[in-house]
Design an enzyme around this catalytic site. Structure first.
Site, PDB file in Angstrom:
ATOM      1  N   THR A 145      42.778  19.205  52.473  1.00  0.00           N
ATOM      2  CA  THR A 145      41.797  20.168  53.019  1.00  0.00           C
ATOM      3  C   THR A 145      41.941  21.344  52.474  1.00  0.00           C
ATOM      4  O   THR A 145      41.122  22.215  51.962  1.00  0.00           O
ATOM      5  CB  THR A 145      41.751  20.054  54.430  1.00  0.00           C
ATOM      6  OG1 THR A 145      41.696  18.868  54.952  1.00  0.00           O
ATOM      7  CG2 THR A 145      40.474  20.831  55.120  1.00  0.00           C
ATOM      8  N   LYS A 163      53.473  25.357  59.213  1.00  0.00           N
ATOM      9  CA  LYS A 163      54.252  26.041  60.307  1.00  0.00           C
ATOM     10  C   LYS A 163      55.629  25.387  60.708  1.00  0.00           C
ATOM     11  O   LYS A 163      56.468  25.939  60.998  1.00  0.00           O
ATOM     12  CB  LYS A 163      53.344  26.327  61.399  1.00  0.00           C
ATOM     13  CG  LYS A 163      52.805  24.862  62.010  1.00  0.00           C
ATOM     14  CD  LYS A 163      51.513  24.811  62.515  1.00  0.00           C
ATOM     15  CE  LYS A 163      50.770  23.510  62.201  1.00  0.00           C
ATOM     16  NZ  LYS A 163      49.452  23.441  61.718  1.00  0.00           N
ATOM     17  N   GLU A 177      51.077  33.870  55.683  1.00  0.00           N
ATOM     18  CA  GLU A 177      50.135  34.237  56.763  1.00  0.00           C
ATOM     19  C   GLU A 177      49.121  32.799  57.276  1.00  0.00           C
ATOM     20  O   GLU A 177      48.948  33.086  58.705  1.00  0.00           O
ATOM     21  CB  GLU A 177      48.882  35.257  56.054  1.00  0.00           C
ATOM     22  CG  GLU A 177      48.012  35.844  56.675  1.00  0.00           C
ATOM     23  CD  GLU A 177      48.612  36.838  57.890  1.00  0.00           C
ATOM     24  OE1 GLU A 177      49.034  37.612  57.551  1.00  0.00           O
ATOM     25  OE2 GLU A 177      48.279  36.210  59.098  1.00  0.00           O
ATOM     26  N   ILE A 190      43.016  34.451  60.740  1.00  0.00           N
ATOM     27  CA  ILE A 190      43.474  35.871  61.384  1.00  0.00           C
ATOM     28  C   ILE A 190      44.732  36.484  60.859  1.00  0.00           C
ATOM     29  O   ILE A 190      45.755  35.761  60.730  1.00  0.00           O
ATOM     30  CB  ILE A 190      43.573  35.925  62.915  1.00  0.00           C
ATOM     31  CG1 ILE A 190      42.385  34.722  63.615  1.00  0.00           C
ATOM     32  CG2 ILE A 190      43.563  36.727  63.717  1.00  0.00           C
ATOM     33  CD1 ILE A 190      42.697  34.395  64.885  1.00  0.00           C
ATOM     34  N   GLY A 220      35.819  16.860  64.464  1.00  0.00           N
ATOM     35  CA  GLY A 220      36.697  17.138  63.612  1.00  0.00           C
ATOM     36  C   GLY A 220      37.510  18.306  63.996  1.00  0.00           C
ATOM     37  O   GLY A 220      38.326  18.861  63.175  1.00  0.00           O
ATOM     38  N   GLU A 269      42.863  15.798  65.254  1.00  0.00           N
ATOM     39  CA  GLU A 269      43.262  15.064  64.275  1.00  0.00           C
ATOM     40  C   GLU A 269      43.367  13.469  65.076  1.00  0.00           C
ATOM     41  O   GLU A 269      43.250  13.494  66.263  1.00  0.00           O
ATOM     42  CB  GLU A 269      44.458  15.161  63.853  1.00  0.00           C
ATOM     43  CG  GLU A 269      44.877  16.630  63.480  1.00  0.00           C
ATOM     44  CD  GLU A 269      45.542  16.841  62.465  1.00  0.00           C
ATOM     45  OE1 GLU A 269      46.253  15.895  61.734  1.00  0.00           O
ATOM     46  OE2 GLU A 269      45.489  17.899  61.775  1.00  0.00           O
ATOM     47  N   ASP A 308      52.591  22.087  68.564  1.00  0.00           N
ATOM     48  CA  ASP A 308      52.086  23.285  67.298  1.00  0.00           C
ATOM     49  C   ASP A 308      52.191  24.607  67.728  1.00  0.00           C
ATOM     50  O   ASP A 308      52.434  25.163  66.908  1.00  0.00           O
ATOM     51  CB  ASP A 308      50.613  22.526  66.972  1.00  0.00           C
ATOM     52  CG  ASP A 308      49.869  23.314  66.247  1.00  0.00           C
ATOM     53  OD1 ASP A 308      49.882  23.141  64.908  1.00  0.00           O
ATOM     54  OD2 ASP A 308      49.214  24.532  66.644  1.00  0.00           O
ATOM     55  N   LYS A 341      54.118  27.832  66.075  1.00  0.00           N
ATOM     56  CA  LYS A 341      53.643  29.036  65.683  1.00  0.00           C
ATOM     57  C   LYS A 341      54.130  30.211  66.417  1.00  0.00           C
ATOM     58  O   LYS A 341      54.521  31.239  65.828  1.00  0.00           O
ATOM     59  CB  LYS A 341      52.300  29.120  65.915  1.00  0.00           C
ATOM     60  CG  LYS A 341      51.571  28.056  64.979  1.00  0.00           C
ATOM     61  CD  LYS A 341      50.189  27.734  65.535  1.00  0.00           C
ATOM     62  CE  LYS A 341      49.427  27.003  64.530  1.00  0.00           C
ATOM     63  NZ  LYS A 341      47.982  26.331  65.144  1.00  0.00           N
ATOM     64  N   GLY A 372      40.480  25.147  59.400  1.00  0.00           N
ATOM     65  CA  GLY A 372      39.500  24.815  58.410  1.00  0.00           C
ATOM     66  C   GLY A 372      39.930  25.336  56.858  1.00  0.00           C
ATOM     67  O   GLY A 372      40.611  25.870  56.707  1.00  0.00           O
TER      68      GLY A 372
HETATM   69  N1  LIG Z   1      43.741  22.057  57.694  1.00  0.00           N
HETATM   70  C1  LIG Z   1      43.752  22.990  58.430  1.00  0.00           C
HETATM   71  O1  LIG Z   1      42.731  23.448  59.112  1.00  0.00           O
HETATM   72  C2  LIG Z   1      44.697  23.806  58.370  1.00  0.00           C
HETATM   73  C3  LIG Z   1      45.141  25.215  59.111  1.00  0.00           C
HETATM   74  C4  LIG Z   1      46.265  25.884  59.062  1.00  0.00           C
HETATM   75  C5  LIG Z   1      47.460  25.355  58.413  1.00  0.00           C
HETATM   76  N2  LIG Z   1      47.176  24.183  57.565  1.00  0.00           N
HETATM   77  C6  LIG Z   1      48.546  23.684  57.026  1.00  0.00           C
HETATM   78  O2  LIG Z   1      48.225  23.439  55.782  1.00  0.00           O
HETATM   79  C7  LIG Z   1      48.909  22.615  55.251  1.00  0.00           C
HETATM   80  C8  LIG Z   1      48.106  21.375  54.373  1.00  0.00           C
HETATM   81  O3  LIG Z   1      47.374  20.867  55.209  1.00  0.00           O
HETATM   82  P1  LIG Z   1      46.072  20.010  54.912  1.00  0.00           P
HETATM   83  O4  LIG Z   1      44.989  19.855  56.260  1.00  0.00           O
HETATM   84  O5  LIG Z   1      45.130  20.463  53.680  1.00  0.00           O
HETATM   85  O6  LIG Z   1      46.541  18.654  54.581  1.00  0.00           O
HETATM   86  P2  LIG Z   1      45.955  17.461  53.957  1.00  0.00           P
HETATM   87  O7  LIG Z   1      44.431  17.583  54.000  1.00  0.00           O
HETATM   88  O8  LIG Z   1      46.568  16.018  54.617  1.00  0.00           O
HETATM   89  O9  LIG Z   1      46.500  17.491  52.434  1.00  0.00           O
HETATM   90  C9  LIG Z   1      47.883  17.330  52.081  1.00  0.00           C
HETATM   91  C10 LIG Z   1      47.941  17.326  50.669  1.00  0.00           C
HETATM   92  O10 LIG Z   1      49.355  17.271  50.234  1.00  0.00           O
HETATM   93  C11 LIG Z   1      49.631  16.062  49.376  1.00  0.00           C
HETATM   94  N3  LIG Z   1      51.010  15.444  49.721  1.00  0.00           N
HETATM   95  C12 LIG Z   1      51.353  15.140  50.951  1.00  0.00           C
HETATM   96  N4  LIG Z   1      52.714  14.616  50.778  1.00  0.00           N
HETATM   97  C13 LIG Z   1      53.002  14.615  49.659  1.00  0.00           C
HETATM   98  C14 LIG Z   1      54.049  14.384  49.227  1.00  0.00           C
HETATM   99  N5  LIG Z   1      55.359  13.785  49.500  1.00  0.00           N
HETATM  100  N6  LIG Z   1      54.247  14.492  47.537  1.00  0.00           N
HETATM  101  C15 LIG Z   1      52.954  15.018  46.943  1.00  0.00           C
HETATM  102  N7  LIG Z   1      51.875  15.356  47.543  1.00  0.00           N
HETATM  103  C16 LIG Z   1      51.940  15.166  48.985  1.00  0.00           C
HETATM  104  C17 LIG Z   1      48.525  14.998  49.731  1.00  0.00           C
HETATM  105  O11 LIG Z   1      48.350  14.318  48.774  1.00  0.00           O
HETATM  106  P3  LIG Z   1      47.344  13.097  48.679  1.00  0.00           P
HETATM  107  O12 LIG Z   1      45.920  13.499  48.284  1.00  0.00           O
HETATM  108  O13 LIG Z   1      47.741  12.208  47.461  1.00  0.00           O
HETATM  109  O14 LIG Z   1      47.370  12.508  49.869  1.00  0.00           O
HETATM  110  C18 LIG Z   1      47.421  16.142  49.996  1.00  0.00           C
HETATM  111  O15 LIG Z   1      46.810  16.306  48.811  1.00  0.00           O
HETATM  112  C19 LIG Z   1      49.679  22.268  56.202  1.00  0.00           C
HETATM  113  O16 LIG Z   1      51.050  22.617  56.358  1.00  0.00           O
HETATM  114  C20 LIG Z   1      48.827  22.540  57.465  1.00  0.00           C
HETATM  115  O17 LIG Z   1      49.773  22.547  58.719  1.00  0.00           O
HETATM  116  C21 LIG Z   1      46.110  23.479  57.613  1.00  0.00           C
END
Ligand SMILES: NC(=O)c1ccc[n+]([C@@H]2O[C@H](COP(=O)([O-])OP(=O)(O)OC[C@H]3O[C@@H](n4cnc5c(N)ncnc54)[C@H](OP(=O)(O)O)[C@@H]3O)[C@@H](O)[C@H]2O)c1
Length: 408
Positions: free
Chosen positions: A14, A90, A114, A121, A172, A175, A186, A190, A288
């Protein structure tokens, strides 16, 4: 220095996907403001890419995989090899922040995060840089959008906790496995990060007691609505006396007029209080893909432009184990004489004093709703334990903290 900055991206989910798109879209602007053009040097996912090759080719590594394993190993390796790291993770920072800061020092690299707290924010930058030179008294706020969405819907539509959670999952905002959000873990991660930056204390995740919203019932929200109160899951990090800080996460009632009271839905908001600034409130989307990616890009631009943020440590402050709070207490009781007197006596024995009490219903519906004056949390917990053993209770007692601070 080359005119090109190679940026390796770990994760294409994402946030990773949104960041890659944004980086390409904004490359001209970044070049204009920094004099250097970012270029994606490699993207890693479970199925594609090779970490060692990406590391060898990158000046900046952007970690957007999430989780601790293998993110910790990759980020440590990158920092020690002198690569700047930007991350939104985090859990990684809350569990291993001090090790990562040391690795960054050893490698002469920057570490920026950040997006790890409150999504879009810019709260990290404000606490660490903009207000980095003044003594902060308190940082607190709504740092989990899922729980704020659920509480908002419970209040607005009278939904039960389970119904509001199911709705959040459908849209959405939650989770498939929402446990870390709804149980407060969570938000605790933070707050660990924010507390370290605000007070320079090496707070550990274990130092942060947390409670979630799973036990909130529609009648708690009905009570709040009737009195014009809001119910929020808050993270609080504050100075206690001269030599301590306290960091906690808990659901709590806020009086009308409180700057966090109108924050509804999946939004986040963080307040910072300090004598020189009174208070600052920042609010906006806490998650997001594109929102989080914009904070990540901001960090990448800061890295390219130079200037390392401060990580000051102030070991003189300890983490306090007890603080004072006001409480709301909800008791479902048998409707007979002497009940109120016995509850009041039990509270009194623990030096808990009652600010207001209302009896609702009769017979099998009798309920006592009480609000306490601020009291030591430990003393209140002791009183609650004793009240829980009183024989006329029809169900276990329920309590929620109340923040009485007024803003004019
Ligand atoms: N989503 C949000 O709104 C949001 C907001 C704030 C912070 N965050 C933080 O941003 C980070 C990413 O979140 P996300 O929502 O983008 O997660 P996500 O959609 O689950 O994406 C994770 C990505 O990392 C890859 N990955 C996971 N484990 C791996 C491994 N062992 N080796 C190689 N690649 C690996 C996955 O590969 P595959 O594609 O092959 O599965 C995927 O492409 C997290 O730390 C989350 O806490 C997210």
């Amino acid at each position: 220095m080359s005119d090109v900055v190679n940026v390796g991206i770990l994760g294409r989910g994402t946030v990773g996907g949104a960041f890659r798109r944004l980086l390409n879209e904004r490359a001209d602007m970044v070049e204009e403001v920094s004099g250097r053009r970012p270029r994606v040097s490699g993207v890693l996912s479970r199925k594609r890419g090779d970490f060692d090759r990406i590391l060898a080719r990158s000046e900046i590594v952007v970690e957007l995989m999430g989780g601790v394993d293998p993110a910790l190993e990759y980020v440590m390796q990158a920092l020690e090899a002198g690569r700047h790291v930007v991350t939104a993770n985090k859990q990684l920072l809350a569990q291993h922040g001090p090790d990562l800061v040391n690795a960054a020092r050893r490698g002469g690299a920057q570490l920026r995060f950040e997006a790890a707290v409150a999504g879009a924010i810019p709260v990290i930058r404000v606490v660490q840089e903009s207000l980095g030179a003044i003594p902060i008294e308190k940082v607190f706020g709504i740092v989990n959008g899922t729980t704020n969405y659920i509480l908002t819907e419970m209040r607005r539509s009278g939904l039960s906790y389970g119904e509001a959670l199911a709705q959040a999952q459908e849209l959405g905002y939650a989770e498939a496995d929402p446990s870390e959000d709804v149980n407060g873990a969570d938000a605790a991660a933070k707050m660990t990060i924010l507390a370290r930056l605000a007070f320079g204390v090496p707070v550990k995740l274990d130092d942060v007691p947390f409670e979630g919203i799973e036990r909130i019932r529609p009648d708690d929200l009905a009570y709040a609505k009737e009195l014009g109160l809001s119910l929020k899951l808050l993270g609080v990090a504050e100075r206690v006396g001269d030599d301590a800080i306290s960091v906690r996460v808990f659901p709590c009632f806020l009086y009308p007029g409180h700057p966090l009271a109108p924050i509804e839905g999946a939004f986040n908001a963080v307040m910072v209080e300090a004598p020189t600034i009174t208070e600052i409130t920042m609010s906006g989307p806490g998650a997001g893909g594109s929102e989080t990616a914009s904070a990540v890009l901001g960090d990448v631009v800061s890295v390219i432009s130079g200037g390392s943020p401060l990580f000051e440590e102030n070991a003189r402050l300890r983490v306090a184990r007890d603080v004072e709070m006001a409480f709301y207490l909800h008791l479902e009781v048998e409707d007979r004489p002497g009940v109120l007197a016995q509850v009041a006596e039990t509270l009194g024995q623990n030096e808990v004093s009652v600010r207001s009490v209302v009896q609702r219903g009769r017979g099998d519906d009798a309920t006592l709703i009480m609000v306490m004056h601020p009291v030591s949390e430990k003393r209140f917990a002791a009183a609650l334990k004793k009240i829980g053993r009183l024989r006329f209770l029809r169900s276990p007692p329920r309590s929620i903290r109340v923040i009485e601070e007024e803003f004019g």
